[in-house]
Scaffold this motif. Structure first.
Motif, PDB file in Angstrom:
ATOM      1  N   UNK A  87     -37.919 -69.773  50.304  1.00  0.00           N
ATOM      2  CA  UNK A  87     -37.656 -71.194  50.551  1.00  0.00           C
ATOM      3  C   UNK A  87     -37.019 -71.790  49.302  1.00  0.00           C
ATOM      4  N   UNK A  88     -35.836 -72.365  49.480  1.00  0.00           N
ATOM      5  CA  UNK A  88     -35.101 -72.961  48.373  1.00  0.00           C
ATOM      6  C   UNK A  88     -35.223 -74.478  48.462  1.00  0.00           C
ATOM      7  N   UNK A  89     -35.829 -75.083  47.451  1.00  0.00           N
ATOM      8  CA  UNK A  89     -35.905 -76.539  47.383  1.00  0.00           C
ATOM      9  C   UNK A  89     -34.736 -77.037  46.540  1.00  0.00           C
ATOM     10  N   UNK A  90     -33.798 -77.706  47.224  1.00  0.00           N
ATOM     11  CA  UNK A  90     -32.617 -78.222  46.537  1.00  0.00           C
ATOM     12  C   UNK A  90     -32.581 -79.742  46.681  1.00  0.00           C
ATOM     13  N   UNK A  91     -31.615 -80.382  46.062  1.00  0.00           N
ATOM     14  CA  UNK A  91     -31.452 -81.821  46.251  1.00  0.00           C
ATOM     15  C   UNK A  91     -31.026 -82.100  47.696  1.00  0.00           C
ATOM     16  N   UNK A  92     -31.416 -83.263  48.196  1.00  0.00           N
ATOM     17  CA  UNK A  92     -31.348 -83.500  49.632  1.00  0.00           C
ATOM     18  C   UNK A  92     -30.031 -83.964  50.200  1.00  0.00           C
ATOM     19  N   UNK A  93     -28.986 -83.986  49.427  1.00  0.00           N
ATOM     20  CA  UNK A  93     -27.702 -84.419  49.959  1.00  0.00           C
ATOM     21  C   UNK A  93     -27.158 -83.466  51.006  1.00  0.00           C
ATOM     22  N   UNK A  94     -26.490 -84.004  52.003  1.00  0.00           N
ATOM     23  CA  UNK A  94     -25.952 -83.181  53.088  1.00  0.00           C
ATOM     24  C   UNK A  94     -24.931 -82.178  52.569  1.00  0.00           C
ATOM     25  N   UNK A  95     -24.100 -82.590  51.635  1.00  0.00           N
ATOM     26  CA  UNK A  95     -23.036 -81.719  51.131  1.00  0.00           C
ATOM     27  C   UNK A  95     -23.615 -80.525  50.384  1.00  0.00           C
ATOM     28  N   UNK A  96     -24.536 -80.778  49.438  1.00  0.00           N
ATOM     29  CA  UNK A  96     -25.076 -79.678  48.645  1.00  0.00           C
ATOM     30  C   UNK A  96     -25.912 -78.740  49.514  1.00  0.00           C
ATOM     31  N   UNK A  97     -26.644 -79.285  50.481  1.00  0.00           N
ATOM     32  CA  UNK A  97     -27.434 -78.454  51.390  1.00  0.00           C
ATOM     33  C   UNK A  97     -26.526 -77.533  52.190  1.00  0.00           C
ATOM     34  N   UNK A  98     -25.441 -78.089  52.703  1.00  0.00           N
ATOM     35  CA  UNK A  98     -24.502 -77.297  53.497  1.00  0.00           C
ATOM     36  C   UNK A  98     -23.823 -76.231  52.638  1.00  0.00           C
ATOM     37  N   UNK A  99     -23.506 -76.565  51.396  1.00  0.00           N
ATOM     38  CA  UNK A  99     -22.879 -75.590  50.489  1.00  0.00           C
ATOM     39  C   UNK A  99     -23.801 -74.388  50.256  1.00  0.00           C
ATOM     40  N   UNK A 100     -25.083 -74.651  50.011  1.00  0.00           N
ATOM     41  CA  UNK A 100     -26.024 -73.560  49.751  1.00  0.00           C
ATOM     42  C   UNK A 100     -26.225 -72.719  51.006  1.00  0.00           C
TER      43      UNK A 100
END
Length: 447
Positions: A87-100
């Protein structure tokens, strides 16, 4: 059935496990290559990963940093899916989530289908089908009681009860098989009596579960409530009083409400979906006329109708369609004014002064027996489960009748087997691929 034979568990799936747009997003990986794929995109100071540990680092696309993240490592079999899970906890922005997520897919993961993580938990035998459905019930819970009931089902209590019933039926079938193979071992009436007693015990358990179905519908779906009445009876004021805020426009002008306004409140652990409707009257106004038609339909479709009347006026004529309404509570509003309309069964309120609202809520709880619903008891809330339990009940009743009538025991076995199959469809012990796919397709992505 061997759940793993019919489904491919060899690929690694990735999906967003928490909605984007908040402070944090969670991206999940599950499958045999979960750690390998993470290792291709995740840079941290550690050279190796241990199970059930959290690691700080960066998601990288080549030499370009994508986000600063925390990665939680969980190795099989001590995971939800019984596979390796990351499980990767990243910042919640749509763009960064989609990139990862796209990066993980580029390195060999497959986009997860709706509900596929929970499906894998079921296929791996980690949870039964009723517990898998409880996961979705927890997500969709609209009240405290709905949440507690879903948690109770997730604990496996319903499955344990049904498995006990299934074991009892299997023992009865084994006795029937022995009686068929060794007809001289016991007299036929003794066998039939034992079968009948055993089946009656199982039927009692099914009866007890089905008795909770009314409560289950209220818990799962809430109480669809229409607030209806004539113009200026105080319907919008009652809505505002029930929800505790000025949501609906209130004026002295008749016909202010033209469309249906909906709000939800929690009463004693169950939720009411309130519909404030246009005043029902004959009108030449085209827009208001459409609003009246919608009011009549709302009342016809409702589980509960709050019929608001103006207690300060003498008019008490029936409204259009009133004879077909179910669970009608007459609310005599404007109790702060001199009363001219006296209806014995009415609940007296002053929506303007917030008086009598608690009494109205108590009346609603009484009608739907809300106070009888207790956390910890097995309550059937799922319509699929209710239908299957009804099928099991019918087959058990038929088998009991046949045993009492002295029918051939091999014919009795047919009804018992049908009841056993119904239990299996609830727990997933006997269920086909199409049903599994249909159930899990209702889940959100990443769950």
């Amino acid at each position: 059935m061997d759940r793993l034979v019919k489904f491919n568990m060899d690929d690694t799936i990735a999906g967003v496990g928490a909605p984007t747009g908040g402070a944090i997003s969670i991206i999940r990986l599950s499958g045999p290559r979960a750690l390998e794929i993470l290792g291709q995109v995740f840079v941290c100071k550690k050279n190796s990963f241990e199970s059930h540990q959290v690691y700080y680092g960066w998601i990288m696309q080549g030499t370009q940093p994508i986000d600063e993240v925390l990665a939680t490592i969980m190795l099989a079999p001590r995971t939800f899916t019984r596979q390796d899970v990351v499980e990767i906890n990243c910042h919640g922005g749509a763009l960064v989530t989609e990139k990862i997520l796209s990066l993980l897919i580029t390195h060999g993961a497959r986009p997860a289908e709706a509900g596929e993580f929970t499906k894998r938990a079921f296929l791996a035998g980690r949870i039964d089908l009723s517990r898998a459905e409880a996961v979705m019930d927890i997500i969709n819970a609209g009240s405290d009681l709905a949440h507690k009931t879903a948690i109770n089902q997730l604990s496996g209590r319903l499955a344990a009860l049904l498995n006990k019933c299934a074991d009892d039926l299997l023992n009865i079938l084994a006795r029937i098989e022995m009686a068929i193979d060794y007809p001289d071992h016991e007299e036929a009436h003794i066998v039939s009596d034992h079968i009948k007693i055993g089946l009656e015990g199982v039927l009692t358990q099914v009866d007890r579960l089905l008795a909770t179905a009314k409560h289950g519908k209220v818990i799962r779906e809430g109480i669809k409530t229409a607030i209806v009445g004539r113009p200026n009876a105080g319907k919008s004021s009652l809505l505002n009083a029930l929800i505790g805020q000025e949501r609906a426009i209130v004026t002295h002008i008749p016909g202010t409400t033209r469309d249906v306004l909906r709000e939800t409140i929690d009463i004693g652990g169950v939720f009411l979906t309130l519909s404030d409707t246009a005043g029902i009257r004959k009108t030449d106004d085209i827009v208001e006329s459409e609003g009246v038609a919608r009011s009549i339909k709302e009342a016809a479709d409702a589980d509960l109708v709050l019929l608001v009347v103006d207690g300060s006026k003498e008019t008490d004529e029936p409204l259009e369609g009133q004879e077909s309404w179910q669970n009608v509570v007459i609310v005599a509003n404007k109790s702060d004014l001199p009363q001219k309309l006296h209806i014995a069964q009415a609940v007296q309120v002053s929506a303007k002064n917030n008086e009598g609202i608690d009494a109205l809520k108590s009346k609603i709880k009484e009608i739907f027996a809300v106070n009888q619903i207790q956390y910890g008891q097995e309550i059937v809330t799922n319509m699929r489960h209710i239908t299957l339990l009804q099928n099991a009940w019918q087959n058990l009743a038929a088998a009991i009748q046949a045993a009492g009538d002295g029918e051939f025991i091999d014919m009795i076995a047919i009804d018992i087997t049908a009841a056993l199959s119904a239990f299996g469809e609830i727990t997933g012990a006997s269920v086909d691929e199409d049903l599994i796919n249909r159930i899990f397709s209702e889940f959100c992505l990443g769950k």
